[in-house]
Design an enzyme around this catalytic site. Structure first.
Site, PDB file in Angstrom:
ATOM      1  N   ALA A   1       0.845  -1.190   0.000  1.00 51.06           N
ATOM      2  CA  ALA A   1       0.000   0.000   0.000  1.00 51.06           C
ATOM      3  C   ALA A   1       0.886   1.247   0.000  1.00 51.06           C
ATOM      4  O   ALA A   1       2.055   1.200   0.376  1.00 51.06           O
ATOM      5  CB  ALA A   1      -0.904  -0.021   1.229  1.00 51.06           C
TER       6      ALA A   1
ATOM      7  N   ARG B   1       1.114   3.766   1.884  1.00 55.03           N
ATOM      8  CA  ARG B   1       1.694   4.234   3.147  1.00 55.03           C
ATOM      9  C   ARG B   1       3.022   3.544   3.456  1.00 55.03           C
ATOM     10  O   ARG B   1       3.802   4.017   4.271  1.00 55.03           O
ATOM     11  CB  ARG B   1       0.709   4.027   4.298  1.00 55.03           C
ATOM     12  CG  ARG B   1       0.365   2.573   4.584  1.00 55.03           C
ATOM     13  CD  ARG B   1      -0.645   2.472   5.721  1.00 55.03           C
ATOM     14  NE  ARG B   1      -1.042   1.100   5.996  1.00 55.03           N
ATOM     15  CZ  ARG B   1      -1.977   0.443   5.356  1.00 55.03           C
ATOM     16  NH1 ARG B   1      -2.642   1.043   4.378  1.00 55.03           N
ATOM     17  NH2 ARG B   1      -2.291  -0.802   5.662  1.00 55.03           N
ATOM     18  N   TYR B   2       3.284   2.402   2.816  1.00 56.70           N
ATOM     19  CA  TYR B   2       4.534   1.684   3.071  1.00 56.70           C
ATOM     20  C   TYR B   2       5.657   2.120   2.137  1.00 56.70           C
ATOM     21  O   TYR B   2       6.813   1.800   2.371  1.00 56.70           O
ATOM     22  CB  TYR B   2       4.328   0.176   2.905  1.00 56.70           C
ATOM     23  CG  TYR B   2       3.355  -0.421   3.892  1.00 56.70           C
ATOM     24  CD1 TYR B   2       3.572  -0.306   5.264  1.00 56.70           C
ATOM     25  CD2 TYR B   2       2.219  -1.096   3.465  1.00 56.70           C
ATOM     26  CE1 TYR B   2       2.685  -0.835   6.177  1.00 56.70           C
ATOM     27  CE2 TYR B   2       1.322  -1.648   4.362  1.00 56.70           C
ATOM     28  CZ  TYR B   2       1.562  -1.510   5.722  1.00 56.70           C
ATOM     29  OH  TYR B   2       0.684  -2.034   6.620  1.00 56.70           O
ATOM     30  N   ILE B   3       5.312   2.755   1.044  1.00 56.81           N
ATOM     31  CA  ILE B   3       6.329   3.034   0.031  1.00 56.81           C
ATOM     32  C   ILE B   3       6.563   4.515  -0.217  1.00 56.81           C
ATOM     33  O   ILE B   3       7.463   4.874  -0.954  1.00 56.81           O
ATOM     34  CB  ILE B   3       5.965   2.356  -1.311  1.00 56.81           C
ATOM     35  CG1 ILE B   3       4.604   2.824  -1.814  1.00 56.81           C
ATOM     36  CG2 ILE B   3       6.004   0.849  -1.201  1.00 56.81           C
ATOM     37  CD1 ILE B   3       4.216   2.294  -3.165  1.00 56.81           C
TER      38      ILE B   3
END
Length: 386
Positions: A3, A5-7
């Site tokens: 997602a 928010r992780y990258i």
């Protein structure tokens, strides 16, 4: 796929210069298809060696130690000049290392890292000022306490006074040799640790075990290739800009737009009017070019500055020559690029970890003799208890 928010990440000024270039980046749809995200970032810097990494995988574990920023830049310059170089790990926590068995980070190599310490006669204590890489002062204190509880060292107490700088204080009882205690701290605590490097990296979609020098060579030539791509893109953009400014200047200078007044319905008349000048251009004059010129408003025509356009063309031509020269001397251009990075970002990144040779410490020579040995000669029993 991960997602957003992780990258997502915010890039520093340094990262924007060496890590990101939208024009040389390969893009793919994001996990939800609403945006584009990079497949990989075209990094013009040996980031893997500068940061180090540790990953887990069955038989393919990667343990790469961080190296010094300045030394990496200087070594990259030497690689481009086909000159010898050597690089060794450097840690933000300082300390000292023995690289005699490091073997350039190849599988089977070994690196020993030691804390830096000295004896303070006023406090009757050993002061630890720098700790080994990955070891915190809290970890260090615990390992010293454990060694004391097992009877391997004799100390009064140990304090962790770390604030902005690391400071561990090991107080010694009377009659205890500081030198022997320092050796015992290296032998029985986290004041000395070992790393076995395992430089497993992905090259052409396959796992490969390389030396640190090989990784740096790969990164350096990759950087040169990326610089070449950027120059080629810049050259094409300058050619396009030169073509358009030249065409625009000709359109107004030769008053070709006047044809519109005679035959405003015929776009072909515009093309015909430009025909005699086609040989002056480096690119083909397309119908789209003519249409774009003919859509200029009257206000634009009245304010067009021929002199300013001529100056812009001269500036573009200078940039074209400079870009072509860089492409012809690509290695020199890459060397200057690394020098620029070194001069702009190298301040304050000097080596912190001292390289030195360690003497092997025999544990039996520095351990405290604190156990009684009981022997029963009649039965042949020997041990630490009855």
């Amino acid at each position: 796929a991960a997602a957003g928010r992780y990258i997502e990440a915010r890039l520093s000024k340094f990262a924007k210069e060496v890590v990101f270039n939208a024009k040389t980046t390969h893009w793919k749809p994001s996990y939800d298809g609403r945006n584009q995200e990079p497949e990989t970032l075209p990094i013009k810097f040996p980031l893997l060696l500068a940061q180090g990494t540790k990953g887990i995988a069955v038989t393919l574990t990667s343990v790469i130690l961080p190296y010094n920023f300045i030394e990496l830049m200087e070594a990259s310059i030497n690689i481009l000049r086909d000159e010898p170089f050597q690089i060794y790990p450097d840690f933000p926590t300082g300390g000292s290392i023995d690289v005699s068995r490091y073997n350039d980070g190849a599988v089977g190599g070994r690196l020993r890292i030691r804390a830096k310490m000295h004896y303070d006669d006023k406090r009757k204590a050993i002061i630890i000022t720098e700790v080994p890489y990955t070891v915190t002062t809290g970890d260090l204190k615990e390992s010293i306490v454990r060694a004391f509880e097992k009877g391997k060292i004799k100390i009064k107490k140990v304090d962790d006074n770390t604030a902005a700088e690391a400071e561990g204080v090991v107080y010694l009882p009377g009659g205890v040799s500081p030198d022997q205690t320092i050796d015992a701290l290296y032998a029985f605590t986290s004041c000395q640790i070992s790393f076995s490097p395992q430089t497993c990296v992905i090259v052409d979609n396959k796992p490969v075990f390389m030396t640190a020098s090989d990784i740096l060579r790969h990164s350096t030539f990759r950087t040169r290739d990326l610089l070449k791509q950027e120059l080629e893109i810049q050259l094409a953009e300058l050619e396009d800009r030169w073509h358009w400014v030249s065409l625009e200047k000709l359109f107004f200078e030769k008053r070709i737009y006047k044809v519109l007044e005679k035959d405003s319905a015929s776009w072909e008349a515009q093309v015909t009017a430009i025909d005699p000048y086609r040989k002056l251009f480096r690119q083909e004059i397309t119908r789209d070019h003519v249409l774009k010129l003919c859509e200029k408003p009257v206000r634009k025509i009245s304010k067009f500055d021929i002199k300013k356009a001529t100056e812009e063309l001269e500036s573009i031509e200078m940039e074209l020559e400079e870009t072509k020269n860089h492409l012809q001397h690509l290695t020199d251009y890459a060397v200057n690029y690394f020098r620029h990075i070194l001069e702009k970002y190298g301040k304050g990144r000097e080596r912190r970890t001292e390289i030195r040779s360690f003497e092997d410490i025999q544990a039996t020579a520095v351990a405290v003799a604190n156990e009684k040995l009981y022997v029963n000669r009649a039965t042949g029993f020997a041990g630490y208890g009855l």
